[in-house]
Design an enzyme around this catalytic site. Structure first.
Site, PDB file in Angstrom:
ATOM      1  N   ALA A 110      -1.171  44.435  72.609  1.00 27.50           N
ATOM      2  CA  ALA A 110      -0.855  44.247  71.191  1.00 27.50           C
ATOM      3  C   ALA A 110      -2.151  43.934  70.441  1.00 27.50           C
ATOM      4  CB  ALA A 110       0.174  43.138  70.994  1.00 27.50           C
ATOM      5  N   PHE A 111      -2.113  44.071  69.125  1.00 26.66           N
ATOM      6  CA  PHE A 111      -3.350  43.892  68.352  1.00 26.66           C
ATOM      7  C   PHE A 111      -3.894  42.478  68.451  1.00 26.66           C
ATOM      8  CE2 PHE A 111      -0.491  42.206  65.149  1.00 26.66           C
ATOM      9  CZ  PHE A 111      -1.257  41.222  64.519  1.00 26.66           C
ATOM     10  N   LYS A 112      -3.035  41.530  68.864  1.00 30.24           N
ATOM     11  CA  LYS A 112      -3.479  40.144  68.984  1.00 30.24           C
ATOM     12  C   LYS A 112      -4.700  40.007  69.908  1.00 30.24           C
ATOM     13  CE  LYS A 112       0.216  38.291  66.823  1.00 30.24           C
ATOM     14  NZ  LYS A 112       1.130  39.406  66.566  1.00 30.24           N
ATOM     15  N   ASP A 113      -4.856  40.942  70.846  1.00 29.86           N
ATOM     16  CA  ASP A 113      -5.998  40.864  71.759  1.00 29.86           C
ATOM     17  C   ASP A 113      -7.334  40.963  71.027  1.00 29.86           C
ATOM     18  OD1 ASP A 113      -4.592  40.613  74.232  1.00 29.86           O
ATOM     19  OD2 ASP A 113      -4.175  42.764  74.217  1.00 29.86           O
ATOM     20  N   MET A 116      -7.846  37.377  69.906  1.00 33.30           N
ATOM     21  CA  MET A 116      -7.762  36.345  70.936  1.00 33.30           C
ATOM     22  C   MET A 116      -8.864  36.483  71.971  1.00 33.30           C
ATOM     23  SD  MET A 116      -5.723  33.880  70.708  1.00 33.30           S
ATOM     24  CE  MET A 116      -4.115  34.255  70.087  1.00 33.30           C
TER      25      MET A 116
END
Ligand SMILES: *Cc1c(COP(=O)(O)O)cnc(C)c1O
Length: 463
Positions: A110-113, A116
């Site tokens: 997911a784009f959260k990577d 993060m």
């Protein structure tokens, strides 16, 4: 670069402290005191550069002297080394002037990577230099938590606790949180919704004795460093389609307003963005607010796009701060109304200001499924439900003469049930994580109760 709170009543901090603190002590969110500007030539010079080099140029002014250039380049290189695609954020064409920005090639799909993985490296360098240890507590509707656990597992300067709504995340999301075996990461399944998890997290931050006692740090999308990391792919993608000599629009599947707010910052830095379009599912507080000016909480209705099942969009506070021209007291008053009266209304003037940058659209469950089917059949493009919401709204609202980039926020294999129901095809996990369903799980069930959650954290960090 100095950072100030959206509520105007917290200590002014440098980049490193703003990053390590997360939420400001007055309950507000940190924003840079001034927004660095990229000239036409600065942006034009990004054409053809690697993702990492663009990341360095876009983020460098915000970091100030926290890291040397060599250190910061090294942090960026490590952050994106584990991505499954060398372009990091590849752009694919959907239609004439409609493009999909694939933000799902990171380790948790997911784009959260993007944010993060960078934050993990930033924390590691900053904390080891200070010889300090912190406790990170995060709330997740699924993707932030898996990305945080993946980014911080095994780092010795941090313990990570992730609160997720029990039974309301997909199996892939859950397993990405519960299968890492490193003992500095802890998945807590809370009996409640995502908004409950987020509220308990805010309660922990507002409990200063606890906050200081465990050295609490936040990596939710309220953390400025998260927003900053996401500004980069607006530049990298727009430049591929002809910016700065051409205006580009973006459609963003939206929950907490972090990702689209990063687009707003890119625009304020000088990237020629025409429209920023908020795409919501049936949990549509943002769409209602951008249509009527009334920001009013409603019950969360679980959907097939669970990462957007949110009624309080934390980062919207930052957009309000700019709409109110930096008036922290006005923002604090609105947030007070939100807490005590479940909502607030902005004036017509403020609504007009917001609508100069943002449009919005809402997509029903049926329309989401139909879009997954249509994109698969007519474009051979398998979309996760969140990305399908973006594509649907992007298609409806785009001006045919302006390139539209829709952000694909997760890999279809992260939400295989919804994708299979719509297409008859069950998307497979990339080979590098194909054994996810064979690994052992480790999770603690927890009540939606501040005292109980504080006790779990205190007990575990002592052990
Ligand atoms: C987090 C998330 C969103 C929403 O992003 P915000 O920054 O919270 O608006 C959309 N889609 C997916 C897949 C997500 O993980």
């Amino acid at each position: 670069m100095r950072y100030i709170s959206t509520r105007g009543n917290a200590p002014v901090l440098g980049f490193e402290d703003a990053m390590l603190t997360g939420l400001a002590r007055d309950g507000g969110l940190y924003v840079p005191e001034t927004i660095p500007q990229m000239s036409h030539d600065d942006i034009a010079a990004m054409a053809g550069l690697s993702y990492e080099e663009i990341a360095f140029r876009v983020m460098r002014p915000y970091v100030g002297d926290t890291f040397s250039d060599a250190e910061f380049r090294d942090i960026i290189a490590k952050a994106y080394a584990n991505f499954g695609h060398t372009a990091r954020a590849p752009l694919v064409q959907l239609d004439n002037n409609h493009f999909l920005l694939e933000l799902f090639h990171g380790p948790t799909l997911a784009f959260k990577d993007f944010a993060m993985q960078l934050i993990g490296q930033l924390f590691q360098v900053a904390l080891s230099r200070r010889n300090e240890r912190v406790t990170i507590v995060g709330a997740t509707s699924g993707d932030t938590g898996s990305a945080a656990i993946e980014a911080f597992r095994g780092l010795d300067a941090v313990d990570v606790f992730i609160l997720y709504p029990h039974g309301r995340v997909s199996e892939v999301q859950r397993r990405q949180m519960t299968t890492p075996s490193e003992d500095n990461v802890h998945a807590l399944a809370v009996d409640g919704h995502f908004d409950d998890c987020q509220s308990r997290l805010k309660d922990m931050f507002n409990d200063f004795e606890f906050r200081d006692g465990v050295k609490l740090a936040g990596v939710n999308s309220i953390n400025w460093a998260r927003v900053l990391a996401q500004v980069v792919y607006y530049f990298s993608s727009a430049v591929q389609l002809g910016a700065p000599d051409r205006k580009i629009s973006f459609t963003v599947p939206t929950g907490n307003f972090g990702d689209i707010f990063a687009g707003f910052i890119a625009k304020k830095m000088g990237l020629p963005i025409d429209r920023l379009i908020v795409a919501t599912n049936q949990n549509d507080i943002l769409h209602r607010c951008l249509t009527t000016g009334d920001y009013r909480m409603d019950d969360v209705v679980p959907s097939i796009s669970p990462s957007m099942d949110i009624q309080i969009s934390s980062n919207f506070e930052r957009a309000l701060f700019y709409a109110y021209d930096g008036d922290g007291a006005a923002v604090a008053a609105l947030m007070d109304d939100l807490k005590t009266k479940s909502g607030f209304a902005v004036s017509q003037g403020i609504l007009d200001t917001l609508r100069k940058d943002f449009d919005s659209g809402r997509v029903s469950e049926d329309e989401t499924s139909a879009e997954i089917t249509r994109s698969y059949q007519t474009r051979a493009e398998l979309l996760c439900p969140h990305s399908a919401i973006g594509v649907h709204v992007g298609d409806q609202m785009r001006d045919p003469n302006t390139p539209m980039i829709t952000l694909a926020t997760a890999h279809p294999a992260k939400f295989p049930d919804a994708v299979e129901a719509a297409t008859g095809y069950r998307p497979e996990l990339p080979v590098r994580m194909a054994d996810l369903f064979d690994r052992d799980e480790r999770v603690t069930r927890a009540a939606n109760d501040l005292q109980a959650l504080k006790a779990i954290v205190q007990e575990r960090i002592k052990a």
